[in-house]
Design a protein around this motif. Structure first.
Motif, short mmCIF file in Angstrom:
data_model
loop_
_atom_site.label_atom_id
_atom_site.label_comp_id
_atom_site.label_asym_id
_atom_site.label_seq_id
_atom_site.Cartn_x
_atom_site.Cartn_y
_atom_site.Cartn_z
N VAL A 269 0.77 -1.32 -0.08
CA VAL A 269 -0.12 -0.12 0.08
C VAL A 269 0.92 1.19 0.13
N VAL A 270 0.59 2.32 -0.84
CA VAL A 270 1.26 3.63 -1.02
C VAL A 270 0.72 4.62 0.04
N ASP A 271 1.74 5.47 0.27
CA ASP A 271 1.40 6.65 1.04
C ASP A 271 0.52 7.42 0.55
N HIS A 272 -0.83 7.56 1.04
CA HIS A 272 -1.87 8.41 0.57
C HIS A 272 -1.99 9.84 0.83
N LEU A 273 -0.82 10.33 1.57
CA LEU A 273 -0.85 11.47 2.13
C LEU A 273 0.33 12.37 1.54
N SER A 274 1.03 11.69 0.44
CA SER A 274 2.34 12.41 -0.28
C SER A 274 2.21 12.45 -1.93
N PRO A 275 2.86 13.34 -2.43
CA PRO A 275 2.99 13.32 -3.86
C PRO A 275 3.72 11.88 -4.24
N THR A 278 1.43 8.86 -4.41
CA THR A 278 0.62 8.92 -5.79
C THR A 278 1.43 8.68 -6.93
N ALA A 279 2.46 9.35 -6.91
CA ALA A 279 3.42 9.19 -8.30
C ALA A 279 3.75 7.70 -8.30
N ALA A 280 3.90 6.88 -7.37
CA ALA A 280 4.23 5.67 -7.72
C ALA A 280 2.86 4.83 -8.18
N GLY A 283 2.73 6.49 -12.05
CA GLY A 283 4.02 5.99 -12.85
C GLY A 283 3.80 4.53 -13.31
N ARG A 284 3.22 3.80 -12.33
CA ARG A 284 2.99 2.52 -12.62
C ARG A 284 2.35 2.10 -13.75
N TRP A 285 1.05 2.88 -13.77
CA TRP A 285 -0.14 2.88 -14.83
C TRP A 285 0.64 3.23 -16.11
N ASP A 286 1.37 4.29 -15.91
CA ASP A 286 2.12 5.19 -17.12
C ASP A 286 2.74 4.18 -17.79
N ASP A 287 3.53 3.25 -17.14
CA ASP A 287 4.36 2.09 -17.65
C ASP A 287 3.66 1.02 -18.37
N HIS A 375 -2.80 15.82 -2.37
CA HIS A 375 -1.77 14.98 -2.97
C HIS A 375 -2.40 13.63 -3.38
N HIS A 376 -3.33 13.29 -2.93
CA HIS A 376 -3.85 11.97 -3.22
C HIS A 376 -5.32 12.14 -4.51
#
Length: 1002
Positions: A269-275, A278-280, A283-287, A375-376
């Motif tokens: 699970v990713v940090d839901h409070l930081s850029p 969300t970038a993770a 970024g995964r989807w963009d790839d 940020h999220h």
């Protein structure tokens, strides 16, 4: 998905591209919706009858489509898309969910995991087929929930973070020499690193202690971080009281998405409070998104979806940005306040003075809310827009402002399982409508332990009230992919078995006997959605909520308990939504081009002991709105209000000065007794758009277009679990026309798609009074619109204003009186003419005394997805549930009941007719009379007018009933379903054919 339980710091539980994308734009807390991938367009003002009868795909219900990750077949995917499209649904949400599979190794995540090449190929296959069939496809942002990314590790900066604490007690004068106190609880599996954020000392103050919290003195807090050397600490406690050393450790939570693993490498699970968190995700989807997938998303993509935010940690949810963000938000450093914030197994540990502790915690969670929304949610929404997609999300689970979140989102979503009552939906609806968005979605029909026993009756009763509270789209929970390794008949079900027992919700589809009648259900839901997405919401009152949580079950004083039963409607707003461009006042209405609230109701903060609090900035907003002419009612001692957070010097005085100016205005009232709220509203000249003479269980929702007012009415309750159960109602209801121009009332039958002008009502200026008779859970839709609006040919013909007959209605022959008994009836018409009508003898009601029942009994076949059919024929002298018929006690499937009735030789359809009362019947049902299928049956009031299909002499009646599979599964899979009680399905009746006579009045 599953019921949410508060844990302070978080919540836990539970290939022709033919479809174009609509263009839309809307503001969301200051940001624009993309020029593509807009919300469903259901609003239109189209006068054609089929606008209602045949709603577009965009407003039809959708399915949550559960896949066992990428272990799915392209041909089967195409078949299932066709099944869903043929059943009249509008789209799907692909979700990797397989809680029922305990041996996850059979899913082979290394080759078929979420995000793998095979999974992406299958998503492409789904999009291709959906594009051909006119469906849209939503995609969850990660496997299962919460949002997680394969390859992120618990120690990564982008992973979800917690703040753990350690502590050591010290007596006065004692010296501590040793390692910094370690965390009070172990790190989660996979967490390898932790960072010491700070070490503090604080003096114990028992006066501030609570039953569970150790009291501390804030002024005594000392920062010892700089004295730490090589992980050790030496410190001597001063004399004069006991002390405590507290250490704070930042580390990953190590949380993985529900019921994993779903991928290789594993997802965290990713940090839901930081850029960076969300970038993770983005970024995964963009790839992952290949050029072909991007093209397909433009053709058939709908939304990216995020489930409720269930971040699990025994400590305090954290992010590296929090100290800086807190100081920017409050002007004060965060670290001295940390003792009042840290958690152990979701319980508070330390406390300062009570009011101060409340204010500190308010400031902290308000800061968290801002980080989450900025940020999220906003970042994900803007990224989704870059792909011509929208963002749909359940923005709750943390202690964050879900009302403000709903204004950011393209489509906010609630859930029927986790929401405790209708006010939870009204929170999200307030944010949606102030932002000018259209859709409030609902994860619908998840019930604990009801797999293969859920009835559509129950679903409809659940959704009836939710629609009245602002919901206007359903994502049905759900449709499981057909199979997976090791599953049993009738196929793979995402949530069943669940821990060895029947699971959550259903796996709808052809495996279910009721699928035979599913178009009746999807068409009904689509028509309701069509109306409830038309134009804009109109609500009577906005309730200002200082803390914008939802999924709490906390309602509004007076309005929830007293106002709603009298016809009032309300929604909830929070401070940030009053900064939106819509937050203006015209002609006494807030957001006049949107919900058009007539008053703003302000009360104490339920989440903080109902304390009368207001932020100075929010008080100034209220003053501005009141000076512009909005009626405001303050409930509580707001002349002595406090700031919700820790006040700066003089801030409480500033607040009270603003409130004194507010209370001095003539359109502002303060009450301290909630029973006085109704009188205060009346004194301010505020009245509801819908009125009942006496308290009622009737719920209502109002939508307005340029040429019509739509009123959705439901006989329901604020919460399904409230006792006693809802009873039938039969009383007058007054509805207000708010659009300009002439209007007459229409009844829009969401089951048949018919829109007919009502023939019996009274009008007093803009007020129309109609009779409403509804069974528990039953709904009706009334439109006040110009004559001929729905293709009606009765125009401005006179109507009845009073009658002692059973019914007056418009038929093809004109204004017609109906009665089921002979006699003389008097009807007063709108042209001030009274008509006396004599009805001759009417045949007595007929109760068939014998039935032929032919059953298609469903059994497990040779494979998990194969069903065997056994035909049974019985002759019944008495109707009874299948569970009480020995040959059918363990049956599931489809039953066809046939009987005949004989009508008199002088029977004519011009002067006679009849209604068929089915009585108790479960689950879905269709009726055929003399070989002609009758329009869809209202499942919550199965009474049909069959007059046009009857004839003199013998008439055949067939009632086809589809029942759930649970009684068969009880014996087929006793290890899972054997503890479920045998259910009483089938046609129980009593079934009656009730003749009526009818006479044209003119």
């Amino acid at each position: 998905m599953h019921e949410l339980v508060s844990q302070h710091g978080g919540m836990s539980r539970r290939a022709v591209l033919t479809v174009g994308m609509a263009v839309g734009a809307a503001a969301a807390l200051g940001a624009a919706t993309p020029a593509a991938a807009a919300l469903p367009a259901g609003g239109g003002h189209g006068p054609a009858a089929d606008w209602f009868a045949d709603p577009s795909r965009s407003v039809r219900p959708r399915f949550r489509w559960w896949w066992p990750d990428g272990l799915v077949d392209p041909d089967e995917i195409a078949r299932e898309v066709d099944q869903i499209a043929d059943a009249g649904f509008g789209g799907v949400e692909i979700a990797a969910v397989h809680h029922s599979i305990k041996d996850k190794s059979v899913l082979d995540t290394a080759h078929h995991g979420w995000g793998s090449r095979p999974w992406l190929d299958r998503v492409e296959a789904a999009l291709q087929r959906a594009a051909r069939r006119g469906l849209t496809v939503d995609l969850t942002l990660g496997p299962s929930w919460p949002v997680a990314v394969p390859g992120v590790t618990p120690d990564d900066e982008s992973a979800a973070q917690e703040l753990a604490y350690g502590h050591v007690a010290l007596a006065a004068g004692a010296t501590y020499r040793g390692p910094v106190p370690p965390p009070a609880y172990e790190a989660a599996s996979g967490v390898q690193r932790q960072h010491l954020l700070a070490v503090q000392a604080a003096r114990v103050d028992t006066a501030n202690s609570t039953r569970k919290e150790t009291g501390l003195n804030l002024d005594s807090v000392r920062d010892l971080t700089a004295t730490v050397s090589d992980g050790t600490l030496t410190w001597t406690a001063p004399e004069g009281g006991d002390w405590v050393l507290i250490s704070y450790w930042q580390r990953g939570t190590g949380q993985q998405p529900e019921s994993g693993p779903h991928s290789s490498p594993a997802a965290y699970v990713v940090d839901h409070l930081s850029p960076v968190g969300t970038a993770a995700v983005t970024g995964r989807w963009d790839d992952m998104l290949t050029p072909s997938l991007r093209r397909l998303l433009k053709a058939a993509g709908g939304s990216f979806f995020e489930d409720s935010v269930e971040l699990e940690t025994d400590g305090l949810i954290w992010t590296s940005l929090l100290p800086e963000a807190f100081e920017q938000h409050t002007g004060r450093p965060l670290l001295p306040y940390l003792p009042a914030l840290v958690l152990n197994n979701s319980n508070q540990v330390f406390a300062f003075e009570g009011q101060l502790t409340r204010q500190i915690r308010h400031d902290f969670w308000e800061t968290v809310s801002g980080l989450f929304n900025r940020h999220h949610l906003r970042a994900l929404r803007d990224w989704a827009h870059s792909l011509d997609m929208t963002l749909r999300s359940q923005p709750y689970g943390l202690q964050t402002d879900a009302i403000a979140s709903a204004a950011i989102l393209d489509i906010p979503e609630g859930e029927s399982l986790g929401f405790k009552n209708l006010d939870d939906y009204r929170c999200l609806a307030g944010g949606r409508d102030m932002a000018g968005h259209t859709v409030l979605s609902c994860e619908a029909g998840a019930y604990n332990g009801t797999a293969y026993s859920t009835t559509w009756d129950r679903f409809l009763k659940t959704m009836g009230g939710a629609y009245a509270a602002g919901v206007n789209q359903t994502v049905v929970h759900g449709f499981s992919y057909t199979t997976a390794p090791g599953v049993s008949w009738p196929g793979f079900a995402a949530f069943s078995p669940y821990n060895g027992a029947p699971g959550y919700g259903e796996s709808w589809g052809p495996r279910q006997p009721t699928w035979r009648h599913i178009e009746d259900i999807s068409s009904y839901l689509g028509r309701v959605h069509q109306v409830l997405q038309a134009g804009t919401t109109r609500a009577d009152v906005a309730v200002f909520r200082q803390t914008g949580y939802t999924a709490t079950g906390i309602g509004a004083s007076w309005f929830t308990a007293t106002g709603i039963p009298l016809g009032w409607t309300h929604q909830f707003l929070s401070g940030p939504v009053l900064d939106l461009p819509s937050a203006t006042v015209s002609s006494g209405r807030l957001a006049p081009d949107g919900p058009g609230y007539k008053a703003l109701f302000v009360e104490g903060d339920f989440f903080y002991s109902s304390t009368p609090t207001l932020a100075v900035a929010d008080a100034r907003k209220l003053l501005k709105l009141a000076r512009a002419g909005l009626a405001v009612i303050l409930f509580g001692t707001f002349d002595q209000a406090l700031t919700p957070g820790v006040p700066a010097d003089g801030e409480n005085d500033q607040l009270r000065s603003v409130l004194a100016q507010l209370l001095a205005l003539p359109n502002v009232a303060q009450v301290t007794d909630k029973t006085a709220v109704g009188d205060a509203l009346a004194q301010l000249g505020v009245t509801p758009d819908v009125r009942y003479a006496t308290s009622s269980t009737l719920l209502n929702a109002h939508r307005a277009t340029a040429d019509a007012d739509f009123y959705y009415l439901c006989n329901g309750k604020h919460a399904e679990t409230v006792k006693p159960p809802v009873a039938a109602i039969d009383h007058d209801v007054t509805l207000r026309r708010t659009h300009r121009g002439a209007a007459v009332p229409y009844l829009l039958d969401a089951w048949t798609g018919e829109a007919v002008r009502l023939a019996h009502y009274t009008q007093d200026g803009d007020d129309f009074t109609v009779r409403v008779s509804l069974q528990p859970g039953q709904t009706m839709i009334v439109a006040l619109a110009r004559p001929g609006r729905f293709g009606d040919r009765n125009g401005t013909r006179p109507h009845a204003v009073a009658t002692d007959a059973d019914e007056v209605l418009f038929t093809g022959r004109g204004l017609t009186l109906r009665a089921t008994t002979s006699g003389t009836y008097t009807t007063r018409l709108s042209q001030e003419r009274t008509v006396t009508t004599k009805i001759p003898a009417v045949p007595e009601p007929i109760t068939p005394d014998q039935w032929q029942l032919d059953v298609d009994d469903w059994y497990p076949g040779s494979t998990a997805t194969r069903t065997e059919h056994v035909r049974r024929s019985l002759t019944l002298d008495t109707l009874a549930p299948w569970s009480q018929i020995s040959e059918l006690a363990d049956s599931g499937g489809i039953g066809r009941y046939r009987t005949t009735v004989t009508l008199p030789a002088d029977w004519t359809t011009a002067s006679r007719g009849a209604v068929l009362e089915l009585g108790q019947v479960s689950d879905t049902v269709r009726v055929t009379v003399n070989g002609t299928r009758v329009p869809s049956v209202d499942r919550l009031h199965p009474v049909l007018d069959v007059g046009l299909h009857l004839r003199a002499g013998r008439n055949s009646i067939e009632i086809e009933v589809a029942v759930p599979l649970i009684n068969r599964l009880r014996v087929a899979q006793p290890a899972v379903f054997g503890t479920t009680a045998r259910q009483s399905y089938g046609l129980v009746g009593p079934v009656r054919l009730v003749p009526y006579a009818q006479v044209v009045l003119g």
